[in-house]
Motif scaffolding. Structure first.
Motif, PDB file in Angstrom:
ATOM      1  N   TRP A  22       0.832  -1.185   0.000  1.00  0.00           N
ATOM      2  CA  TRP A  22       0.000   0.000   0.000  1.00  0.00           C
ATOM      3  C   TRP A  22       0.883   1.258   0.000  1.00  0.00           C
ATOM      4  O   TRP A  22       1.949   1.266   0.633  1.00  0.00           O
ATOM      5  CB  TRP A  22      -0.868   0.017   1.248  1.00  0.00           C
ATOM      6  CG  TRP A  22      -1.943  -1.027   1.265  1.00  0.00           C
ATOM      7  CD1 TRP A  22      -3.241  -0.860   0.895  1.00  0.00           C
ATOM      8  CD2 TRP A  22      -1.840  -2.395   1.698  1.00  0.00           C
ATOM      9  NE1 TRP A  22      -3.945  -2.030   1.044  1.00  0.00           N
ATOM     10  CE2 TRP A  22      -3.109  -2.987   1.536  1.00  0.00           C
ATOM     11  CE3 TRP A  22      -0.790  -3.188   2.175  1.00  0.00           C
ATOM     12  CZ2 TRP A  22      -3.373  -4.318   1.854  1.00  0.00           C
ATOM     13  CZ3 TRP A  22      -1.050  -4.519   2.498  1.00  0.00           C
ATOM     14  CH2 TRP A  22      -2.320  -5.063   2.336  1.00  0.00           C
ATOM     15  N   SER A  62      -3.627   3.299  -1.986  1.00  0.00           N
ATOM     16  CA  SER A  62      -3.780   2.480  -3.193  1.00  0.00           C
ATOM     17  C   SER A  62      -2.806   1.314  -3.120  1.00  0.00           C
ATOM     18  O   SER A  62      -1.755   1.410  -2.473  1.00  0.00           O
ATOM     19  CB  SER A  62      -3.480   3.300  -4.450  1.00  0.00           C
ATOM     20  OG  SER A  62      -4.554   4.155  -4.764  1.00  0.00           O
ATOM     21  N   VAL A  63      -3.156   0.214  -3.777  1.00  0.00           N
ATOM     22  CA  VAL A  63      -2.287  -0.960  -3.805  1.00  0.00           C
ATOM     23  C   VAL A  63      -1.466  -0.919  -5.089  1.00  0.00           C
ATOM     24  O   VAL A  63      -2.023  -0.773  -6.179  1.00  0.00           O
ATOM     25  CB  VAL A  63      -3.123  -2.255  -3.750  1.00  0.00           C
ATOM     26  CG1 VAL A  63      -2.220  -3.483  -3.844  1.00  0.00           C
ATOM     27  CG2 VAL A  63      -3.945  -2.298  -2.472  1.00  0.00           C
ATOM     28  N   ILE A  90      -2.291  -1.639  -8.766  1.00  0.00           N
ATOM     29  CA  ILE A  90      -3.101  -2.864  -8.754  1.00  0.00           C
ATOM     30  C   ILE A  90      -4.553  -2.527  -8.441  1.00  0.00           C
ATOM     31  O   ILE A  90      -5.478  -3.060  -9.037  1.00  0.00           O
ATOM     32  CB  ILE A  90      -2.554  -3.857  -7.699  1.00  0.00           C
ATOM     33  CG1 ILE A  90      -1.152  -4.320  -8.112  1.00  0.00           C
ATOM     34  CG2 ILE A  90      -3.488  -5.045  -7.534  1.00  0.00           C
ATOM     35  CD1 ILE A  90      -0.464  -5.191  -7.078  1.00  0.00           C
ATOM     36  N   ASN A  91      -4.755  -1.642  -7.507  1.00  0.00           N
ATOM     37  CA  ASN A  91      -6.120  -1.264  -7.131  1.00  0.00           C
ATOM     38  C   ASN A  91      -6.067   0.125  -6.509  1.00  0.00           C
ATOM     39  O   ASN A  91      -5.488   0.313  -5.444  1.00  0.00           O
ATOM     40  CB  ASN A  91      -6.714  -2.283  -6.151  1.00  0.00           C
ATOM     41  CG  ASN A  91      -8.231  -2.342  -6.220  1.00  0.00           C
ATOM     42  OD1 ASN A  91      -8.850  -1.549  -6.944  1.00  0.00           O
ATOM     43  ND2 ASN A  91      -8.820  -3.267  -5.480  1.00  0.00           N
TER      44      ASN A  91
END
Lengths: 429, 429
Positions: A22, A62-63, A90-91
């Motif tokens: 993260w 965010s990842v 990633i996300n």
């Protein structure tokens, strides 16, 4: 490319690695951007040319996966940093985050903390609580396994209430009504009689208590044990004393990281935990603190005063109170004379964290005691019948895991020691 | 006098000892009486002059303490026996026992076994099942702890059903309605996102299934894990493969005593567990066994036939079936194209013991998939909101403990692998 965890980066100096986690913090300077990445093992500072960072929509929490070279470079976190070659999101987080998790202290109220549990748990002061809790659980299991206790899993859907009270949750069980178990009491006794002799269980129990206090949960983790072939309840207290010593020294050995973050010191149990008859404790409360009219039990204020007494006079954070009155204890408790029982509570810093005692093992005495408590033995027949089939002397106890955690770490509210607590009004998340 | 356990008697040859336990067998001869005593560690033959034995009311399964001398003396059980000096009856059995537990085989039906659980568990063929089950549980925990998974405890009282089905038990939760969790699915995903990355839980789950079959329980122990930062579901299968190898070799190493009693051989996993798309499995069923009309899933007969295929053609007791249809899998399952998912079942000797797969980590995709399944996203808001807050890729699985135990030990009914099972009609003991 295989992911490398932050705490293993030191073994990859000057190599190209991929790290994932993260985004803890972003700080943009004129030509470079600092990104601190967090994974389950720690934090690492990464540096990107703005030409790389500006292409991406980077947001805290965010990842991402980052590829780059591990370079020497002293910073607040480590003696190395990552020179970023590429970033993959990633996300991405969506919208505003309800909590900022990258502050030293969260400074949020309990409801905000619990409503946003996934975020609040990312803060090291919150996750450390559960780091310690895990050590408590493992310590309980390890110690009892060494003492030849067998782990059991017993049903939480039951047809009879163990405690004989009204505070049970009702479940629609097909055509019938069932209850959620208030404790594994009946079953752990039965498993002693089934030949295991010594058993333990770590599982949820349910109390439909109407009140919403800082030390009650409606669903909590009960760490129970029960042991056969005892002389009396003192053997159970002896076992708990050794168990607690084991657990606390395990916390000290393995929990340093968390204890430092939480700024907590673990108490020592020197020699024996003081043991005092409840009657004598009530006398002390009256004589020393002018507290009267306690009807054979302690209220929360009484517990605090007895803690003060134990701490100041007996130099102990813990105190066993014994011989609770028969009228206050459940029907399975071994009577001691007409009025008292072979039972105990353990108070830790003024809060009861254990209830235990010797149990009745004789069938006829059990039936008599069920009647003495104003209950109907017929309602307990699937429990009482096993006392005709060879039940040894036995006793045991239950430790509330969240309470033990909260008292040990000085948490104000037991909810802070539950990953996802359930109380009078809380059923989510 | 301190009690000595039967398995420690060998260290007390020619000494006076006290042993305690249950009377396993009594055989009266002309001038002496043989008493076999059982404790949690084993059996020992004791010999009393009839002048001692006849004074007492000795019955099988009564709980006694015996004092006597440990003497050399070869018998079926040991190379020593106890020469009894005195016997104390701690708790005598009352009335006829419904089961004789001192036969080589119990020869009772399932209902009798379960109705008299405390007695039936005293039989070594019954208690050995739980000896093995304990090793399975410990193996699961040990392996995952080594792999840096964190143990979690998540609520079983929930406001949203995880599986979206109707088979949930309703609980009266004060003024509201709550449900018993069908799985820890939502919570283990949330704990991955909370930063633990890898979590496991061993706890009860609840299924209000109407049918009463030999492989369903309404309350069972689910061994769950969930792991973040995966590429796809194959990493989850890889982890399970290594986990099962670890567990099975632990059973072989530590469970010998029980395996001998149960006359069971533990299967070996050689190399990889075969992996096959469900679609291909259905083709095989049709071509090889003439089994048609399976609507994108296996029925119990189909599972047995695929086991036959795996055993005969692939030399494996286990088989992974993958890529289950989207319409058959819950809304959190990662779709693979329009019709399939990144999911799997693990069949062991023809019974599904694991369901797992990759989960959706993107918020918008999750909402779309909830709608695709005909559900209302608003009913899942406390779950879905965390997908806006930085959720890594992840996947996981659940292993049904009782099913794994039953399949491993060749038990006919999964109820035999539950200490105190709950089914459609059974709420006691």
């Amino acid at each position: 490319m295989k992911r490398v965890l932050v705490n293993n980066l030191i073994d990859h100096m000057n190599e190209k690695v991929k790290i994932s986690g993260w985004i803890y913090r972003i700080r943009k300077l004129k030509s470079i951007t600092f990104i601190v990445l967090r994974d389950r093992t720690g934090l690492v500072q990464c540096v990107a040319e703005n030409s790389i960072a500006e292409k991406m929509d980077l947001k805290t929490e965010s990842v991402v996966s980052i590829k780059g070279i591990v370079k020497e470079g002293k910073n607040k976190l480590n003696n190395f940093e990552i020179e970023i070659e590429s970033i993959e999101v990633i996300n991405s987080t969506i919208g505003e985050l309800p909590i900022e998790v990258n502050n030293k202290d969260l400074n949020i109220n309990l409801d905000t903390m619990l409503n946003n549990r996934v975020l609040s748990l990312r803060h090291e002061k919150i996750s450390s609580v559960f780091g310690i809790q895990n050590i408590l659980v493992q310590g309980f299991r390890e110690f009892l396994t060494k003492e030849e206790f067998t782990e059991i899993f017993t049903p939480k859907l039951v047809s009879e209430g163990a405690e004989g009270g009204t505070e049970v949750f009702k479940v629609r069980y097909f055509e019938r009504e069932a209850y959620l178990a208030q404790s594994p009491q009946f079953y752990k006794q039965m498993m002693v009689g089934a030949g295991f002799e010594r058993v333990f269980e770590i599982a949820h129990v349910y109390r439909a208590e109407q009140h919403n206090t800082n030390r009650h949960l409606n669903e909590y983790i009960s760490m129970d044990f029960e042991m056969g072939f005892i002389e009396d309840e003192r053997e159970v207290m002896d076992m708990e004393e050794r168990l607690l010593k084991y657990i606390l020294s395990k916390v000290k050995e393995e929990g340093n990281k968390y204890l430092d973050i939480l700024e907590v010191k673990i108490p020592e149990i020197r020699g024996e935990i003081p043991r005092m008859k409840l009657k004598d404790a009530l006398d002390i409360l009256e004589k020393e603190y002018g507290k009267e009219n306690l009807d054979g039990d302690l209220d929360p204020e009484g517990e605090k005063l007895i803690y003060r007494y134990a701490k100041e006079r007996l130099n102990s954070d813990f105190i066993f109170l014994t011989h609770y009155p028969r009228k206050k204890r459940p029907m399975y408790t071994m009577p001691c004379g007409e009025l008292e029982t072979y039972s105990f509570d353990l108070l830790f810093r003024g809060v009861e964290i254990t209830t235990g005692g010797q149990r009745i093992h004789n069938y006829n005495e059990l039936i008599k005691n069920i009647e003495y408590k104003g209950l109907n033995p017929e309602n307990y027949s699937s429990y009482t019948c096993v006392f005709k089939q060879g039940m040894p002397t036995h006793g045991g106890l239950a430790i509330g895991l969240e309470r033990l955690t909260a008292q040990l770490l000085g948490l104000e509210n037991v909810r802070e020691a539950s990953l996802i607590p359930r109380d009078r009004t809380r059923l989510t998340p």
